[in-house]
Write a protein that holds these residues in place. Structure first.
Motif, PDB file in Angstrom:
ATOM      1  N   ASP A  78      -6.523   3.348 -25.774  1.00 43.63           N
ATOM      2  CA  ASP A  78      -7.428   2.175 -25.915  1.00 43.63           C
ATOM      3  C   ASP A  78      -7.300   1.423 -24.735  1.00 43.63           C
ATOM      4  N   GLU A  81      -6.860  -4.556 -23.449  1.00 42.06           N
ATOM      5  CA  GLU A  81      -5.800  -5.481 -23.522  1.00 42.06           C
ATOM      6  C   GLU A  81      -5.780  -5.934 -25.050  1.00 42.06           C
ATOM      7  N   ASN A 129       3.183  -6.464 -31.991  1.00 38.26           N
ATOM      8  CA  ASN A 129       1.937  -6.401 -32.508  1.00 38.26           C
ATOM      9  C   ASN A 129       1.541  -5.369 -33.236  1.00 38.26           C
ATOM     10  N   ASN A 131      -1.641  -4.585 -35.316  1.00 39.40           N
ATOM     11  CA  ASN A 131      -3.060  -5.030 -35.903  1.00 39.40           C
ATOM     12  C   ASN A 131      -3.663  -3.929 -36.775  1.00 39.40           C
ATOM     13  N   PHE A 132      -3.224  -2.747 -36.335  1.00 39.86           N
ATOM     14  CA  PHE A 132      -3.736  -1.366 -37.009  1.00 39.86           C
ATOM     15  C   PHE A 132      -2.755  -0.620 -38.047  1.00 39.86           C
ATOM     16  N   GLN A 133      -3.377  -0.452 -39.064  1.00 45.39           N
ATOM     17  CA  GLN A 133      -2.726   0.127 -40.077  1.00 45.39           C
ATOM     18  C   GLN A 133      -2.184   1.570 -39.815  1.00 45.39           C
ATOM     19  N   TYR A 134      -2.864   2.342 -38.997  1.00 46.32           N
ATOM     20  CA  TYR A 134      -2.664   3.533 -38.431  1.00 46.32           C
ATOM     21  C   TYR A 134      -1.493   3.600 -37.780  1.00 46.32           C
ATOM     22  N   LEU A 160      -3.023  -8.405 -37.551  1.00 48.19           N
ATOM     23  CA  LEU A 160      -3.517  -8.286 -38.647  1.00 48.19           C
ATOM     24  C   LEU A 160      -3.017  -7.502 -39.887  1.00 48.19           C
ATOM     25  N   GLY A 184      -1.198 -16.726 -34.696  1.00 49.81           N
ATOM     26  CA  GLY A 184       0.307 -16.731 -34.423  1.00 49.81           C
ATOM     27  C   GLY A 184       0.909 -17.902 -33.468  1.00 49.81           C
ATOM     28  N   GLU A 185      -0.068 -18.360 -32.803  1.00 54.55           N
ATOM     29  CA  GLU A 185       0.308 -19.167 -31.512  1.00 54.55           C
ATOM     30  C   GLU A 185       1.492 -20.156 -32.178  1.00 54.55           C
ATOM     31  N   GLN A 266     -10.072  -8.855 -43.329  1.00 53.98           N
ATOM     32  CA  GLN A 266     -10.280 -10.330 -42.799  1.00 53.98           C
ATOM     33  C   GLN A 266     -10.394 -11.264 -44.033  1.00 53.98           C
ATOM     34  N   ASP A 307     -15.219 -11.299 -34.524  1.00 48.81           N
ATOM     35  CA  ASP A 307     -15.726 -10.744 -35.813  1.00 48.81           C
ATOM     36  C   ASP A 307     -17.241 -11.309 -36.224  1.00 48.81           C
ATOM     37  N   TYR A 440      -8.582   0.119 -46.342  1.00 49.92           N
ATOM     38  CA  TYR A 440      -7.674  -0.534 -45.466  1.00 49.92           C
ATOM     39  C   TYR A 440      -6.873  -1.510 -46.393  1.00 49.92           C
ATOM     40  N   TRP A 497     -11.149   7.135 -32.193  1.00 51.17           N
ATOM     41  CA  TRP A 497     -11.146   5.700 -32.966  1.00 51.17           C
ATOM     42  C   TRP A 497      -9.793   5.786 -33.948  1.00 51.17           C
ATOM     43  N   ASN A 499      -9.159   7.406 -36.356  1.00 49.26           N
ATOM     44  CA  ASN A 499      -9.393   7.251 -37.950  1.00 49.26           C
ATOM     45  C   ASN A 499      -8.281   7.712 -38.644  1.00 49.26           C
TER      46      ASN A 499
HETATM   47  C1  B12 Z   1     -10.932  -5.611 -30.238  1.00 50.45           C
HETATM   48  C2  B12 Z   1     -10.933  -4.756 -31.452  1.00 50.45           C
HETATM   49  C3  B12 Z   1     -10.777  -3.456 -31.192  1.00 50.45           C
HETATM   50  C4  B12 Z   1     -10.583  -2.848 -29.894  1.00 50.45           C
HETATM   51  C5  B12 Z   1      -9.201  -2.642 -29.339  1.00 50.45           C
HETATM   52  C6  B12 Z   1      -8.341  -3.645 -29.844  1.00 50.45           C
HETATM   53  C7  B12 Z   1      -7.196  -4.102 -28.760  1.00 50.45           C
HETATM   54  N1  B12 Z   1      -7.325  -3.676 -27.685  1.00 50.45           N
HETATM   55  O1  B12 Z   1      -6.356  -5.344 -29.111  1.00 50.45           O
HETATM   56  C8  B12 Z   1     -11.242  -1.460 -30.306  1.00 50.45           C
HETATM   57  C9  B12 Z   1     -12.669  -1.402 -29.938  1.00 50.45           C
HETATM   58  C10 B12 Z   1     -10.636  -0.277 -29.394  1.00 50.45           C
HETATM   59  C11 B12 Z   1     -10.992  -1.302 -31.595  1.00 50.45           C
HETATM   60  C12 B12 Z   1     -11.161  -0.075 -32.306  1.00 50.45           C
HETATM   61  C13 B12 Z   1     -10.781  -0.079 -33.585  1.00 50.45           C
HETATM   62  N2  B12 Z   1     -10.568  -0.861 -34.701  1.00 50.45           N
HETATM   63 CO1  B12 Z   1     -10.447  -2.646 -34.032  1.00 50.45          CO
HETATM   64  N3  B12 Z   1     -10.719  -4.582 -34.087  1.00 50.45           N
HETATM   65  C14 B12 Z   1     -10.683  -5.211 -32.844  1.00 50.45           C
HETATM   66  C15 B12 Z   1     -10.813  -6.700 -33.214  1.00 50.45           C
HETATM   67  C16 B12 Z   1     -12.375  -7.073 -33.452  1.00 50.45           C
HETATM   68  C17 B12 Z   1     -10.288  -7.864 -32.476  1.00 50.45           C
HETATM   69  C18 B12 Z   1      -8.871  -7.867 -32.214  1.00 50.45           C
HETATM   70  C19 B12 Z   1      -8.570  -9.139 -31.374  1.00 50.45           C
HETATM   71  O2  B12 Z   1      -8.356  -9.055 -30.216  1.00 50.45           O
HETATM   72  N4  B12 Z   1      -8.659 -10.247 -31.916  1.00 50.45           N
HETATM   73  C20 B12 Z   1      -8.201 -11.353 -31.496  1.00 50.45           C
HETATM   74  C21 B12 Z   1      -6.834 -11.878 -31.184  1.00 50.45           C
HETATM   75  C22 B12 Z   1      -6.714 -13.308 -30.646  1.00 50.45           C
HETATM   76  O3  B12 Z   1      -6.289 -11.890 -32.366  1.00 50.45           O
HETATM   77  P1  B12 Z   1      -5.271 -11.002 -33.053  1.00 50.45           P
HETATM   78  O4  B12 Z   1      -5.253  -9.682 -32.390  1.00 50.45           O
HETATM   79  O5  B12 Z   1      -5.461 -10.990 -34.779  1.00 50.45           O
HETATM   80  O6  B12 Z   1      -3.747 -11.690 -32.645  1.00 50.45           O
HETATM   81  C23 B12 Z   1      -3.458 -13.146 -33.468  1.00 50.45           C
HETATM   82  C24 B12 Z   1      -2.816 -12.751 -34.574  1.00 50.45           C
HETATM   83  O7  B12 Z   1      -2.979 -11.680 -35.238  1.00 50.45           O
HETATM   84  C25 B12 Z   1      -1.214 -13.027 -34.232  1.00 50.45           C
HETATM   85  N5  B12 Z   1      -0.648 -11.868 -33.837  1.00 50.45           N
HETATM   86  C26 B12 Z   1      -0.864 -10.609 -33.125  1.00 50.45           C
HETATM   87  N6  B12 Z   1       0.011 -10.073 -32.746  1.00 50.45           N
HETATM   88  C27 B12 Z   1       1.240 -10.623 -32.934  1.00 50.45           C
HETATM   89  C28 B12 Z   1       2.567 -10.436 -32.564  1.00 50.45           C
HETATM   90  C29 B12 Z   1       3.327 -11.223 -32.909  1.00 50.45           C
HETATM   91  C30 B12 Z   1       4.798 -11.058 -32.419  1.00 50.45           C
HETATM   92  C31 B12 Z   1       3.027 -12.693 -33.573  1.00 50.45           C
HETATM   93  C32 B12 Z   1       4.115 -13.435 -33.780  1.00 50.45           C
HETATM   94  C33 B12 Z   1       1.641 -12.783 -33.802  1.00 50.45           C
HETATM   95  C34 B12 Z   1       0.643 -11.924 -33.427  1.00 50.45           C
HETATM   96  O8  B12 Z   1      -1.359 -13.905 -33.048  1.00 50.45           O
HETATM   97  C35 B12 Z   1      -2.551 -13.871 -32.470  1.00 50.45           C
HETATM   98  C36 B12 Z   1      -3.074 -14.917 -31.842  1.00 50.45           C
HETATM   99  O9  B12 Z   1      -3.498 -15.813 -33.046  1.00 50.45           O
HETATM  100  C37 B12 Z   1     -10.248  -6.907 -34.453  1.00 50.45           C
HETATM  101  C38 B12 Z   1     -10.838  -7.794 -35.735  1.00 50.45           C
HETATM  102  C39 B12 Z   1     -10.012  -9.024 -35.671  1.00 50.45           C
HETATM  103  N7  B12 Z   1     -10.405 -10.011 -35.607  1.00 50.45           N
HETATM  104  O10 B12 Z   1      -8.706  -9.025 -35.271  1.00 50.45           O
HETATM  105  C40 B12 Z   1     -10.483  -5.304 -35.086  1.00 50.45           C
HETATM  106  C41 B12 Z   1      -9.638  -4.673 -36.219  1.00 50.45           C
HETATM  107  C42 B12 Z   1      -8.348  -4.872 -35.461  1.00 50.45           C
HETATM  108  N8  B12 Z   1      -9.986  -3.423 -35.742  1.00 50.45           N
HETATM  109  C43 B12 Z   1     -10.145  -2.541 -37.095  1.00 50.45           C
HETATM  110  C44 B12 Z   1     -10.515  -1.090 -36.896  1.00 50.45           C
HETATM  111  C45 B12 Z   1     -10.503  -0.440 -38.420  1.00 50.45           C
HETATM  112  C46 B12 Z   1     -10.423  -0.372 -35.919  1.00 50.45           C
HETATM  113  C47 B12 Z   1     -10.671   1.299 -35.561  1.00 50.45           C
HETATM  114  C48 B12 Z   1      -9.662   1.714 -36.755  1.00 50.45           C
HETATM  115  C49 B12 Z   1     -12.283   1.347 -36.148  1.00 50.45           C
HETATM  116  C50 B12 Z   1     -12.800   2.793 -36.525  1.00 50.45           C
HETATM  117  N9  B12 Z   1     -12.238   3.049 -37.791  1.00 50.45           N
HETATM  118  O11 B12 Z   1     -13.197   3.439 -35.734  1.00 50.45           O
HETATM  119  C51 B12 Z   1     -10.631   1.371 -34.420  1.00 50.45           C
HETATM  120  C52 B12 Z   1      -9.374   1.842 -34.022  1.00 50.45           C
HETATM  121  C53 B12 Z   1      -8.598   1.734 -32.796  1.00 50.45           C
HETATM  122  C54 B12 Z   1      -7.843   2.823 -32.106  1.00 50.45           C
HETATM  123  N10 B12 Z   1      -8.055   4.234 -32.184  1.00 50.45           N
HETATM  124  O12 B12 Z   1      -6.875   2.193 -31.265  1.00 50.45           O
HETATM  125  C55 B12 Z   1      -9.658  -3.241 -38.396  1.00 50.45           C
HETATM  126  C56 B12 Z   1      -8.145  -3.024 -38.391  1.00 50.45           C
HETATM  127  C57 B12 Z   1      -8.077  -2.867 -39.807  1.00 50.45           C
HETATM  128  C58 B12 Z   1      -6.693  -2.208 -39.990  1.00 50.45           C
HETATM  129  N11 B12 Z   1      -6.047  -2.759 -41.239  1.00 50.45           N
HETATM  130  O13 B12 Z   1      -6.156  -1.310 -39.647  1.00 50.45           O
HETATM  131  C59 B12 Z   1      -9.849  -4.823 -37.707  1.00 50.45           C
HETATM  132  C60 B12 Z   1      -9.180  -5.920 -38.076  1.00 50.45           C
HETATM  133  C61 B12 Z   1     -11.386  -5.193 -37.926  1.00 50.45           C
HETATM  134  C62 B12 Z   1     -11.897  -5.410 -39.119  1.00 50.45           C
HETATM  135  N12 B12 Z   1     -12.481  -6.449 -39.554  1.00 50.45           N
HETATM  136  O14 B12 Z   1     -11.532  -4.591 -40.119  1.00 50.45           O
HETATM  137  N13 B12 Z   1     -10.677  -2.275 -32.104  1.00 50.45           N
END
Ligand code: B12
Ligand code: SF4
Length: 532
Positions: A78, A81, A129, A131-134, A160, A184-185, A266, A307, A440, A497, A499
């Motif tokens: 991946d 970041e 962190n 985020n991903f089920q897998y 997530l 999480g902030e 979501q 999103d 999911y 991806w 899957n």
């Molecule tokens: C960017 C993204 C990607 C990117 C890479 C992710 C990366 N480098 O981080 C790419 C394009 C690679 C990607 C791919 C996939 N993705 Co994607 N992706 C996203 C997306 C749109 C945004 C993530 C993000 O940056 N959010 C913004 C930040 C600020 O939010 P956050 O990460 O949630 O972090 C906050 C909180 O969660 C929390 N938090 C997070 N970590 C931690 C850790 C600690 C210690 C604490 C206290 C808090 C905390 O605090 C943060 C700040 O508020 C999310 C949707 C989403 N809204 O989260 C889907 C999402 C995570 N993806 C999803 C999926 C399904 C996939 C794929 C499996 C799709 C597919 N079937 O092909 C692939 C698999 C990736 C792989 N092989 O690794 C699903 C996950 C579902 C699940 N339960 O697994 C999501 C939720 C989309 C959805 N609506 O369904 N993805």
């Protein structure tokens, strides 16, 4: 040795394979024994062996170590970041904490390497962190390994998947102390302030913790952050690694979503009655961030990971358009990737987005049968799907079509309709014909299937059978044809991806590549042992 036996080739080849497998198994087993007996002081050795890219021993002491879970299953790297960890790091640093980020997924470290690095850091608080089920299984393995290696401080999970599957995770992973749900902030900052005072934890909204007898206690959720502009922009510690890999710089210009897709997790991410309320950042600040990435950090490829990038309109203009106009004013010409819903594609908006630098999109059309679109609550029509493709084509914007071909309820009528339309489409990759709905944890569709007792659990994932047995026949048929016409392609797409569902063909390749992984791991181990 068996070459001496002068065996015929049809016998010697299988013998060679078995011999190799035994060799590898024994080597791994042996290493595991040595590793666990701690006869070798790995951290001391590793501090000579490392630093791997991005690791700076001068920062070894830190208050908080933020880790992105390494992948133990096969998926392509991946190359971006974790924005979530970036936001946490910048928020905590603004409060005076010394925070380090270990992005094991981006750096492609395995569980063992990540374990050693965490042990070397010995942070007072470890935030993981998920985020991903897998990645749940590898997170579990990582936590087990670090506890075995004597890490005794506080472990928090966030992201997530951790937010929705917290009950499951706490019961299966005794190593976890707390889980922070959704944004999480603020929650994590409040937890860190009272890390050694568990009597204050009941007051922390959004936290799940264990009480004195080890039982999970779930606090009420925290209201969403209303004004996103007050959060510091994300730390970009590992951006150079992503750029070196040819990856994107991720930017998020809003949080929440106005959509209601039935397969999406979501749906669960808010405490307020309005659901996952959409909130946009000031477009000017977003453009400033993009400018900084392009000019100061040398990022040319920008991916918006909102999103719902189009969000709620202000003065008749979508959020996407306002952001695009602010970027155009900067005169910086990045190359931008977006994820879009067909309902948001208009000629007017996309002409402006194109000028801002949008040259490719992931277009979530899902399907071309109206009953399926309605089943998924996509808020779109087949006509709108086709129109969105036409608009993008006319603007020469490249589109990767997100397709869900099969789900448990798929009927022959739906399939026929879908194939009819798909045949005439540009952008489509043939092996997408085999894509099937992922279930999911916590999504409305998953809950519905659980209620109907149609899901078979395996680990953190689940699998379903098609209700109409004819559909399985069609699926198998297409798979056979694809294997002949496009050998390996569908599998590679799956790895790309990560899957969750693997077909029989996927499984075969997975096994082969698992062998490769073992080999790589063995190389790493041999290197270590050889250096002693
Ligand atoms: C960017 C993204 C990607 C990117 C890479 C992710 C990366 N480098 O981080 C790419 C394009 C690679 C990607 C791919 C996939 N993705 Co994607 N992706 C996203 C997306 C749109 C945004 C993530 C993000 O940056 N959010 C913004 C930040 C600020 O939010 P956050 O990460 O949630 O972090 C906050 C909180 O969660 C929390 N938090 C997070 N970590 C931690 C850790 C600690 C210690 C604490 C206290 C808090 C905390 O605090 C943060 C700040 O508020 C999310 C949707 C989403 N809204 O989260 C889907 C999402 C995570 N993806 C999803 C999926 C399904 C996939 C794929 C499996 C799709 C597919 N079937 O092909 C692939 C698999 C990736 C792989 N092989 O690794 C699903 C996950 C579902 C699940 N339960 O697994 C999501 C939720 C989309 C959805 N609506 O369904 N993805
Ligand atoms: S548009 Fe995306 S984030 Fe919004 S509900 Fe649908 S799948 Fe989920």
């Amino acid at each position: 040795m068996f070459f001496w036996l002068k065996l015929p080739p049809q016998v010697s080849l299988p013998v060679l394979i078995i011999y190799t497998v035994i060799q590898l198994r024994i080597a791994t087993h042996l290493f595991e024994r040595i590793y666990q007996s701690r006869k070798i002081d790995l951290p001391a050795f590793l501090s000579r062996k490392f630093p791997p890219q991005g690791f700076n021993p001068q920062f070894l002491k830190c208050d908080v170590l933020l880790v992105r879970t390494p992948s133990a299953v096969l998926s392509a790297p991946d190359c971006g970041e974790s924005l979530g960890l970036g936001y946490l790091a910048s928020t905590l640093r603004a409060k005076g904490y010394n925070v380090q980020i270990l992005d094991a997924r981006l750096e492609n470290w395995d569980v063992m390497q990540t374990t050693e690095l965490i042990i070397a850091y010995q942070p007072r608080a470890l935030g993981v962190n998920l985020n991903f089920q897998y990645l749940a299984d590898s997170a579990g393995l990582l936590l087990r390994k670090i506890r075995e290696r004597g890490y005794a401080c506080h472990i928090t999970l966030g992201g997530l998947f951790a937010s929705v599957a917290y009950q499951d995770l706490l019961s299966r992973m005794p190593e976890i102390d707390t889980i922070v749900r959704f944004e999480g902030e603020r929650t994590y900052a409040q937890l860190l302030e009272s890390l050694d005072q568990p009597d204050r934890w009941p007051d922390i909204q959004g936290l799940v913790y264990r009480n004195a007898s080890g039982e999970p206690v779930e606090n009420p959720l925290r209201p969403l952050i209303a004004d996103l502009d007050i959060i510091p922009t994300p730390a970009r510690d590992v951006l150079p690694v992503a750029l070196e890999l040819g990856g994107y710089a991720y930017v998020i210009s809003s949080r929440g979503c106005n959509g209601v897709c039935a397969y999406c997790v979501q749906q669960r991410s808010s405490s307020d009655p309005a659901g996952r309320r959409w909130r946009g950042r000031d477009p000017q600040l977003v453009a400033n961030e993009v400018e900084q990435l392009v000019i100061e950090q040398g990022a040319h490829l920008i991916s918006f990971v909102d999103d719902d990038f189009f969000g709620t309109a202000v003065n008749g203009k979508t959020h996407a358009r306002r952001v695009a106009e602010a970027i155009i004013d900067k005169d910086i010409h990045p190359s931008i990737l977006l994820s879009v819903q067909p309902r948001d594609v208009t000629q007017e908006d996309f002409s402006i987005l194109k000028q801002a630098g949008v040259d490719s999109v992931i277009l979530a059309v899902d399907n071309f049968s109206q009953p399926v679109l309605d089943r998924y609550r996509k808020l779109t029509s087949v006509e709108q799907n086709l129109k969105s493709i036409e608009i993008l084509k006319s603007l020469e914007i490249d589109a990767y079509l997100g397709i869900i071909m099969f789900d448990p309820w798929t009927t022959m009528d739906e399939l026929t309709k879908n194939f009819e339309i798909m045949q005439s489409l540009p952008f489509l990759r043939p092996w997408q014909c085999l894509s099937r709905l992922e279930t999911y944890h916590g999504s409305p569709i998953t809950c519905e299937l659980e209620k109907q007792d149609r899901l078979e659990q395996y680990g953190y994932s689940s699998r379903y059978e098609f209700i109409d047995p004819k559909i399985q026949g069609v699926y198998d048929g297409i798979e056979t044809v694809m294997k002949i016409v496009h050998p390996c392609m569908s599998e590679l797409d799956g790895y790309r991806w990560g899957n969750l569902y693997y077909s029989e063909a996927d499984q075969t390749i997975l096994q082969t590549l698992r062998g490769d992984l073992e080999l790589i791991k063995n190389d790493f181990n041999r290197d270590l042992l050889g250096g002693l």
